[in-house]
Scaffold this motif. Structure first.
Motif, PDB file in Angstrom:
ATOM      1  N   THR B  92     -26.056  34.155 -11.791  1.00 58.91           N
ATOM      2  CA  THR B  92     -26.791  35.415 -11.677  1.00 58.91           C
ATOM      3  C   THR B  92     -28.206  35.250 -12.219  1.00 58.91           C
ATOM      4  N   THR B  96     -31.624  35.933 -10.104  1.00 55.76           N
ATOM      5  CA  THR B  96     -32.707  36.862 -10.428  1.00 55.76           C
ATOM      6  C   THR B  96     -34.020  36.133 -10.617  1.00 55.76           C
ATOM      7  N   PHE B 100     -32.897  35.201  -3.462  1.00 54.74           N
ATOM      8  CA  PHE B 100     -31.654  35.040  -2.745  1.00 54.74           C
ATOM      9  C   PHE B 100     -31.633  33.771  -1.913  1.00 54.74           C
ATOM     10  N   VAL B 129     -24.449  39.134  -6.742  1.00 49.27           N
ATOM     11  CA  VAL B 129     -25.374  39.981  -5.994  1.00 49.27           C
ATOM     12  C   VAL B 129     -25.310  41.410  -6.530  1.00 49.27           C
ATOM     13  N   THR B 130     -24.102  41.874  -6.860  1.00 48.13           N
ATOM     14  CA  THR B 130     -23.977  43.226  -7.411  1.00 48.13           C
ATOM     15  C   THR B 130     -24.773  43.362  -8.706  1.00 48.13           C
ATOM     16  N   ALA B 132     -27.191  41.527  -9.765  1.00 47.68           N
ATOM     17  CA  ALA B 132     -28.623  41.369  -9.515  1.00 47.68           C
ATOM     18  C   ALA B 132     -29.210  42.656  -8.950  1.00 47.68           C
ATOM     19  N   ILE B 133     -28.451  43.320  -8.069  1.00 51.16           N
ATOM     20  CA  ILE B 133     -28.962  44.567  -7.484  1.00 51.16           C
ATOM     21  C   ILE B 133     -29.097  45.639  -8.557  1.00 51.16           C
ATOM     22  N   TYR B 135     -29.584  45.100 -11.685  1.00 52.22           N
ATOM     23  CA  TYR B 135     -30.710  44.671 -12.513  1.00 52.22           C
ATOM     24  C   TYR B 135     -32.035  45.055 -11.868  1.00 52.22           C
ATOM     25  N   TRP B 136     -32.163  44.768 -10.562  1.00 50.19           N
ATOM     26  CA  TRP B 136     -33.422  45.082  -9.889  1.00 50.19           C
ATOM     27  C   TRP B 136     -33.652  46.581  -9.807  1.00 50.19           C
ATOM     28  N   LEU B 137     -32.555  47.337  -9.637  1.00 47.90           N
ATOM     29  CA  LEU B 137     -32.677  48.781  -9.596  1.00 47.90           C
ATOM     30  C   LEU B 137     -33.177  49.318 -10.925  1.00 47.90           C
ATOM     31  N   THR B 154     -21.295  45.153 -16.456  1.00 41.66           N
ATOM     32  CA  THR B 154     -20.938  45.371 -15.050  1.00 41.66           C
ATOM     33  C   THR B 154     -19.470  45.733 -14.906  1.00 41.66           C
ATOM     34  N   TYR B 239     -16.937  43.461   1.278  1.00 41.00           N
ATOM     35  CA  TYR B 239     -17.303  43.393  -0.133  1.00 41.00           C
ATOM     36  C   TYR B 239     -16.223  42.669  -0.923  1.00 41.00           C
TER      37      TYR B 239
END
Lengths: 115, 740
Positions: B92, B96, B100, B129-130, B132-133, B135-137, B154, B239
């Motif tokens: 992860t 980040t 990707f 990916v979850t 990371a998403i 985190y980016w959010l 998480t 998923y």
């Protein structure tokens, strides 16, 4: 024995034909589309048998796009068919919108998978 | 006196039965001048009161599921636990930092030296990916949070989401009361908590959410027959495939369910729509994950789904022809021909596929589920993992508590009111309980089913009991749909008292369940495994942080291109925290490489030196628990090193190390055991150390014996570092002697 089975087959064929003639036109169009999709899939399988299956992901994506759209069209036919009691309160526009959405997703995934 | 519809806090009723209109209530309220905080002062109708209660219960359950998993963060610190999560954390972090594209095409040369590992193609990316998403959010919203905090939290976050899905699923299968109980039960159930505490950053934390979501959406699709729900369930399946290898359970349970529905005659057009679209779309989406690849069309584990797909086509085609033809005799003939051709073609295709090897048979990991003795005889590396052992009764009781006897009760209720949804939940429950009995780790997969079915039992029982208990205020009602007991309630106060007593008993049981779950979470499942704690002589808490001490030493005191050899358990941690190349790690994809390391550890020092020179090893790391009494050390794992090494290299023979069939380290041990590399590295200089009052020096506290070979001399290695409690010991491999 053979004669009776061939007579049976003929009688079967005739009654099927006459029963099918009474289905509404929109369902017949969907059936034509399903037939076309399955036929395309068969052509692809024959081609794969001739030239080999490399690259496999391309073959699979081509085949599954035909089968997928055939299956979705059959689902649409089921939902739109007036004779199905379970779907009588489903508007045909909603069924068609679902069909379009699923096809969109299907073909996007296919395009990613084609390689 | 008019029976007012007072909201009862303990039991949630489906309010439609007692809707007293609001207009009857308001005149009473306006004249009521006492400003109490009852819900009546909010001037809500009964339906709105019920909605408020439901939403508040769900919010509380959501928060509860999150905070009950935070024990280790509060006691120790916010860190990643165990072994596997360190790999997930490292990937992860990579995702980040590099993006990707780099992540998806990553070839890692820092593990499995000298082979390397294609990480992009051999992992399940869903979890990374979850995280990371998220985190980016959070970064987008300007919360400057470190990725490690996101990773640690998480799993609890997704556990809370699972409770929501459980509520909707319960509502779909039974009613909203059962949904609420299911959400509450699954929020604290230890079977789920064990793999989803804060810090346990592993695939299962996200996968159980995806599993339950897929099942819920599929049942919804079967119930409504809508393509949109089937599409949603295909996405949820995608998923799940991206998150965990256990998706094989879904792709086999759903076809089995369809088959059961076909056999019991409950099929309908909705089933056709739901299964077919979900299968085709789901299969296509699943093949986008490189690790899964073409398995959906080539592996024996996925053939059931394809078989049921074809069966459905044939079945519904025949159904349609039957509908078209009015003459049954002709149809019989047609049926005979079609069925024989279909079965013939299917059998030939399957036979050719399996015989030519195109369709691979069931792989070892899943085959050992069907035949539990398979791994022990053939694949020792699967047998060695402690999570793969069969489950003891105590584990079931520990992880499920009262749910264990509520499960059969729930099954009874499901059978009383059979529908498509209850058949599904019964099948899910029974199959997952079988697998939970075969392998301890799979208790996790059974937990949602057990919680749901028990929730049905609890909800139905409490509903019946409250109907009886409240029967006095509804004398005029002729009884609700199922409550035959209410008609007897008016003339028998004994029944009412009995019902109240049973209700109190039920609440007592549920409160004991909550106590047990919290105790289990606190005592058993909140340990980070990388930091150990014990009680000192005066009752004070002593923390052993040896692992991190050793990895930090490696990071700071060794050259950046150093290669470290250790047993595969520690590989991920060494790469993630020590940032050094390892020979083998937890991925265990190459059995021969692991056997080479096992052979090196169990050989005499000079043979081991040859192997280590061939692998370019610079440092060797062993874990030793003799000083602290830590029992998961390498000497206790030694038997697996011998077995795995001996499985590939016949020069390692297990009887050489055994005395009377057991492994010993004291004076009576086998000579090969006393002189092998693992023994020497673990007990080097240990013979001079007094570990316990009253015992001779060299007393091994983990094995409880005095060691046999105290005078150890190392010829080809030298000690580089030993941590403060002797738990991790690092040795440097000496370069070969100069020629002259």
């Amino acid at each position: 024995m053979a004669k009776s089975t061939s007579k049976d087959a003929q009688a079967l064929f005739h009654s099927l034909r006459s029963a099918y003639a009474s289905t509404p036109t929109n369902l017949k169009i969907i059936d034509l589309y399903v037939g076309f999709a399955v036929f395309t899939a068969l052509i692809q399988v024959v081609y794969m048998a001739v030239v080999g299956s490399f690259p496999f992901n391309s073959f699979l994506s081509g085949l599954l796009s035909c089968i997928g759209t055939a299956v979705l069209a059959v689902c649409l036919r089921i939902q739109v068919n007036k004779e199905n009691k379970e779907f009588k309160d489903l508007a045909p526009e909603r069924a068609f919108a679902d069909f379009v959405l699923c096809n969109l997703v299907l073909h996007l995934v296919i395009m990613n998978f084609l390689g | 006196m008019v029976g007012k519809a007072e909201p009862v806090n303990g039991s949630v009723k489906s309010g439609s039965n007692q809707s007293i209109p609001a207009t009857m209530q308001s005149p009473l309220k306006k004249s009521d001048l006492i400003p109490n905080l009852s819900l009546k002062t909010l001037k809500l109708k009964t339906k709105q009161q019920e909605l408020l209660i439901r939403v508040s219960i769900l919010c509380l359950v959501y928060v509860l599921a999150f905070i009950t998993r935070l024990f280790s963060v509060l006691r120790y610190e916010s860190m990643i636990h165990e072994f596997d999560p360190y790999f997930n954390y490292r990937t992860t972090l990579f995702l980040t930092e590099k993006g990707f594209y780099e992540f998806w095409n990553w070839f890692d040369s820092e593990s499995w030296y000298p082979l390397g590992r294609i990480i992009g193609g051999t992992l399940y990316p869903g979890l990374m990916v979850t995280a990371a998403i998220i985190y980016w959010l959070l970064r987008f919203l300007r919360f400057a949070i470190h990725i490690r905090e996101v990773c640690v939290l998480t799993a609890p976050f997704f556990a809370s989401n699972t409770t929501l899905v459980a509520y909707f699923f319960g509502k779909e299968v039974w009613d909203s009361g059962a949904g609420l109980v299911a959400a509450a039960l699954i929020a604290i159930c230890p079977g789920y908590i064990s793999r989803s505490v804060a810090g346990s950053y592993d695939n299962e934390g996200v996968a159980i959410f995806a599993l339950l979501l897929t099942f819920y959406l599929f049942v919804k699709a079967v119930n409504t027959g809508s393509l949109a729900w089937a599409l949603a369930s295909a996405f949820a399946y995608f998923y799940m495939v991206s998150a965990w290898g256990g998706y094989v359970f879904i792709i086999n349970l759903i076809p089995l369910y369809v088959l059961v529905l076909l056999i019991t005659g409950r099929y309908s057009m909705r089933l056709y729509v739901a299964y077919n679209s979900m299968y085709v779309l789901g299969m296509l989406l699943a093949m986008q994950i490189r690790f899964v690849g073409f398995q959906h069309v080539q592996s024996g584990e996925h053939m059931a789904a394809m078989g049921v797909f074809f069966l459905l086509q044939v079945f519904f085609f025949l159904d349609w022809v039957k509908h078209l033809l009015s003459d049954t005799k002709l149809f019989q003939a047609f049926l005979r021909i079609t069925v024989t051709t279909a079965i013939g073609v299917g059998a030939i295709a399957l036979g050719v596929g399996m015989a030519s090897g195109y369709i691979s048979p069931w792989t070892g990991r899943f085959y050992s589920l069907l035949d539990p003795t398979y791994a022990k005889d053939h694949i020792p590396i699967i047998a060695s993992v402690s999570e793969h052992q069969p489950t003891a009764w105590s584990s079931f009781m520990f992880d499920f508590h009262i749910l264990l006897f509520l499960f059969p009760a729930g099954l009874y209720f499901c059978f009383k009111r059979l529908s498509d949804a209850t058949i599904f939940i019964v099948m899910y429950g029974l199959t997952s309980m079988y697998f939970a009995g075969v392998m301890v780790r799979l208790i996790l997969v059974a937990t949602p089913a057990v919680c749901l079915i028990s929730a049905i039992a609890v909800s139905a029982t409490i509903k019946n009991l409250t109907l009886v208990a409240r029967a006095k205020s509804k004398v005029t009602q002729t009884g609700s749909v199922r409550g035959s007991s209410s008609s007897k309630g008016s003339s028998k106060p004994f029944q009412r008292n009995g019902a109240i007593a049973l209700l109190l008993g039920a609440f007592y049981l549920l409160s004991k369940y909550a106590t047990h779950c919290t105790w289990v979470t606190s005592e058993a499942y909140s340990s980070p495994s990388i930091v150990l704690a014990a009680r000192g002589a005066h009752g004070n808490r002593v923390i052993f942080d040896d692992y991190r001490e050793a990895y930090f030493w490696l990071r700071k005191n060794t050259p950046p291109d150093a290669k470290v050899m250790s047993w595969w358990d520690y590989g991920y941690q060494i790469t993630a925290m020590g940032n050094r190349t390892v020979i083998v790690d937890n991925n265990t994809w190459n059995n021969t490489h692991i056997a080479t390391v096992g052979r090196a550890m169990s050989s005499y020092e000079d043979e081991a030196y040859e192997i280590m020179r061939s692998l370019d090893v610079d440092y060797v790391l062993v874990v030793f628990g003799g000083v602290t009494g830590y029992s998961s050390d390498d000497i206790n794992k030694f038997l697996w090193m011998v077995r795995i090494g001996g499985g590939v290299f016949p020069v390692i023979k297990e009887p050489d190390y055994l005395v009377n069939g057991e492994y010993r380290v004291d004076k009576g041990a086998a000579p090969k055991m006393l002189n092998c590399l693992m023994y020497k590295l673990s007990y080097y200089r240990f013979g001079e150390l007094t570990t316990e009052y009253g015992k001779p020096p060299g007393y091994d506290r983990a094995r409880g014996v005095e060691i046999g070979n105290k005078d150890i001399k190392l010829e080809y290695l030298e000690e580089a570092f030993t941590t403060s409690n002797w738990i991790v010991r690092i040795y440097k491999v000496k370069p070969p002697n100069n020629r002259w």
